[in-house]
Structure formats: C-alpha cells, structure tokens
Design a protein around this motif. Sequence first.
Motif, PDB file in Angstrom:
ATOM      1  N   THR A 330     -37.605 -78.612 -29.252  1.00 48.78           N
ATOM      2  CA  THR A 330     -38.967 -79.005 -28.892  1.00 48.78           C
ATOM      3  C   THR A 330     -39.041 -80.507 -28.665  1.00 48.78           C
ATOM      4  OG1 THR A 330     -39.968 -77.162 -30.092  1.00 48.78           O
ATOM      5  CG2 THR A 330     -41.365 -79.078 -29.684  1.00 48.78           C
ATOM      6  N   ARG A 386     -37.025 -76.022 -22.967  1.00 45.81           N
ATOM      7  CA  ARG A 386     -38.430 -75.830 -22.622  1.00 45.81           C
ATOM      8  C   ARG A 386     -38.945 -77.021 -21.822  1.00 45.81           C
ATOM      9  NH1 ARG A 386     -41.575 -74.435 -27.914  1.00 45.81           N
ATOM     10  NH2 ARG A 386     -42.942 -73.366 -26.437  1.00 45.81           N
ATOM     11  N   SER A 419     -44.763 -77.073 -31.019  1.00 47.23           N
ATOM     12  CA  SER A 419     -44.213 -75.973 -30.234  1.00 47.23           C
ATOM     13  C   SER A 419     -45.310 -74.997 -29.822  1.00 47.23           C
ATOM     14  CB  SER A 419     -43.136 -75.253 -31.055  1.00 47.23           C
ATOM     15  OG  SER A 419     -42.623 -74.143 -30.350  1.00 47.23           O
TER      16      SER A 419
END
Length: 485
Positions: A330, A386, A419
């Motif tokens: 993250t 991500r 997150s």
Amino acid sequence: MSANDDSGADRPGFGDNSEGDFEELQRILRDMLSGSGDAGAGGFDPQRFAQSAGIPMDPQALQGLFSSLQGAMQNPSDKIDWSIARKTAIEVASEHAKSADSEPAMRAFPVAALWLDEATELGPTPDAPRTLSRIEWVQQSIDTWVGLAEPVAESITAALMHALESQMPEEMSGALQGATPMLRSVGGALFAVQLGTIVGRLSGEVVGAGDIGIPLLSGAGHEGGALLPGGVAAFAEGLDQDPETVTLYLAIRELAHARLFRHSKWLRLHLLTAIGDYARGIHIDTDRIEELVRDLDPEHPEQIQEALSNGALIPPKTPAQEAAHARLETMLALIDGWVDVVTADAAKRIPGADAVAEMVRRRRATGGPAEHAFAALAGLELRPRRLREAAALWRLVGDRSDVATRDGLWAHPDLLPTSEEIDHPARLLERLGLAGSDGTPAEDDFDAALAQLLEGGLPPHRADDRDGGGGGSADDAGDADRRDD
C-alpha cells in the motif's frame, strides 16, 4: 567387518579424533576452493560451482569468487563480510559499463524542476540533481541493499548449519563442531557474492535513484535525485520517442520522487523500517534445506542456485507477514501513484508523454530480471501492485480540492490514505470534508468518476490543463498491473 565398520571409521582422519576430522574437512574445502579438482573424474568443477553461485563465468569473476570464499574459510567470523558484496557488485557493474552522455540529463533537470513547481506544493531539494555511472550507483546504494538482505542472509546461514548438523554422520560430528565458524563464514560469503551479483546486474536496468520506489541513496548531497545516462539511453532504445523527450520525462519523475522524500522526512525511515520488519519475519524452510542437503548431487551444484533463485527455501507467508506485506505494498503504491500523477501534470507540455508514461508503468509493474532475482533471494518484492488505484485516488483528491490538500497528506503517516480508502475513495473524501454538500459521500458519483478514470488510462491530465493531446493508452499497462494482482 560390518558395513558400519567400513563406513568411514577406519579411514584416516575421520572418526579417530575431532582434530583430525577438522583438518580433513579443511583439506577438502581447501581443495574445492583452489579449483584444482578433476571435474572430468567426478571432482570439483569451479565453473559449475560459480554457476551455482549465480556469477559470470569469466576467469576474473571466478578468481574473485574463490578468493572471497578462501578468505572466509581462513578467517571465520560469526558476521557476514558484506565487503564481498560491494566488491562483487562493482566488478559485475564494470563488465558491460559503457560511457554515456550526461549532457541531456543535465539539460533536462532545470526544465523538470521548473515544471514541477507548477504541479506540486513540495519544493525543490537543497541538493542538486546529478548523473551517476553504474559503478557510482552501486557504490552509493549497496549499503541499503545489504540492510534489506541481511536478515534473510542470517536466517539462511543458520538454517543451513542446522541442516548440516542434522544430516552429518555421527562420526563427523566432532569435525563439524570445530568447523562451524568456518562453514558459516563460507555460506555467508556465498550469499554476499550472490547479492553483489544481483546489485551489479540491477545497475544495468535502473534509470534513476528512485527507480524501484524506495530511496536507495541517502546522506548529504545525495538527496536531490539522480539519473543514470546509460540506463536512460537503454530505456529510450525500446521506445518510438525522441531520446531527449524520454530523458526529460524521466528527469521529472526522478525529481518528483526526490521532492517527496525530502519533504516527508519521516518517509524513508518509515518505509525501510517496514521492509526490515517484514524481512526479519521471514523464516527459512529447514525441512526443505535438509531435503536439499540429503539429495544434493555433487555432480550438479546448480541445484543450490536453483533452490535459492526460485525462492524454494522461503516458505509461504504467515498471516502476520501477509498483513505486513499488504501494508508495504500500500505504501509503495501511494508513493508511485503520487509520483505518476505529479509527473503527468508537470509533463503535459511534452509531446508523447503519455506513451512514455505507459512504458514506465508497464516496466514498474513487471520488474526486471535482477529485481526478480532479489525478490527470490530476499523473499521480498518491491513492486506496487495497486499503482493504478492509488494514482486514481490522488487524482480525485486533487480534482475535488487542490494540490495543497493533496500534497498535505504526506505531512504525517497517519494522514495518508489507508488500504480501505484506496478501495473506496469516497471514504477518504468524506474524511477530508470533500464529500457531497449534505455531508454524506455520493458513492455512485465517486465510483463512477473512479471507473471513468480507470477506463481512460492513468494518470489523466486535469480537464483545465488538457491541450487536446489525449489521455494516452495505458490499458496494456493496466492489464500488466491486473495480471500481477
């Protein structure tokens, strides 16, 4: 005479006394490390041993390997001699080092700094940006790499010794006890050689000091950002773009990364501490090592390299490690996502910037051979899985408020998006007071905006900044990200 009687107790030097056993074991190792064994008769093959260590096969590299291992054998220590990693990394980096013109990068830095002033509230660093050769990058980053790998190296060395103790015949136990410091030193030296080889090879893949997401360089004069002209030129060769354009884009990205870590003084230590905590939680599969020791064929020493390179000795993550890894990913995604958005805004004047950005994201998502090798060796991947979602979140915050609000979130780790907020951007906007006029998050509107950004490629230019250049096509890069998820 029984089979047991013939198993080694009557052989001179084995089983008679521990001192004789130890001397015999020393002799065997010395013969191995001298490279004088007869490979054709089933003896020691120095080239195959070097292959198992993952180092180049040229004579100079072989001589360096055996010299390092001989030194570890003759001067055993409980600590790994990481100077071996430094020496090996420099030797590997020197093999294919080519001189590259640093002038394009030096011309790009002032322009990049000027455009970044318009794209972010984070000001320039007091240290001037500079260019580095492959060797200079190795010299200035190796300490950080050692810090990342050391916890795993200690675990692997301890596990190897445990496996040897459990598999060694009883008549050799006395010799092993006397040889333990020597064997530990040799095993540590071999790990250090492998790390040095990986870092040396990585010097040929990176384009800048912040290329892998974490700041590898630190200290006075080293925090202003740096480009490797040789790496930049190699990256530009695969693009249908003007090399000057590619250099300018990479300079903007590098300086954005440097500004972020210089402004958020807590960030580097926070990130490296998280990596260290994760690495120290890695446990080595001792059962797998014992199996490897038991089944190892002396004729195929490359089995050792295969076990290390594919991460077979590192068992699946524990739940605690899964959570730590998720937090680390993250953080890396937030860093790279912010850098992507700021770079896109600063580079909007560059023709073809979207195409270069797409290749950077694709390259960042997949990693290079040396980066994969480090992931297998240390059990840790340094790639943001991500990235696209984090970039979309930073873009939404900037569009809903302003650049100052977006960049202000880096003032303290407790302010950063979580997150859950990356998954549900409306929650962050609600926390920041950027939700609907009635004080509740307009979930449908936010989700629709996020979906539109993701479909159009990331990070898009802000509407008032677009000049008709288009949003580029980052779908392929997005596909690479999703394949990694």
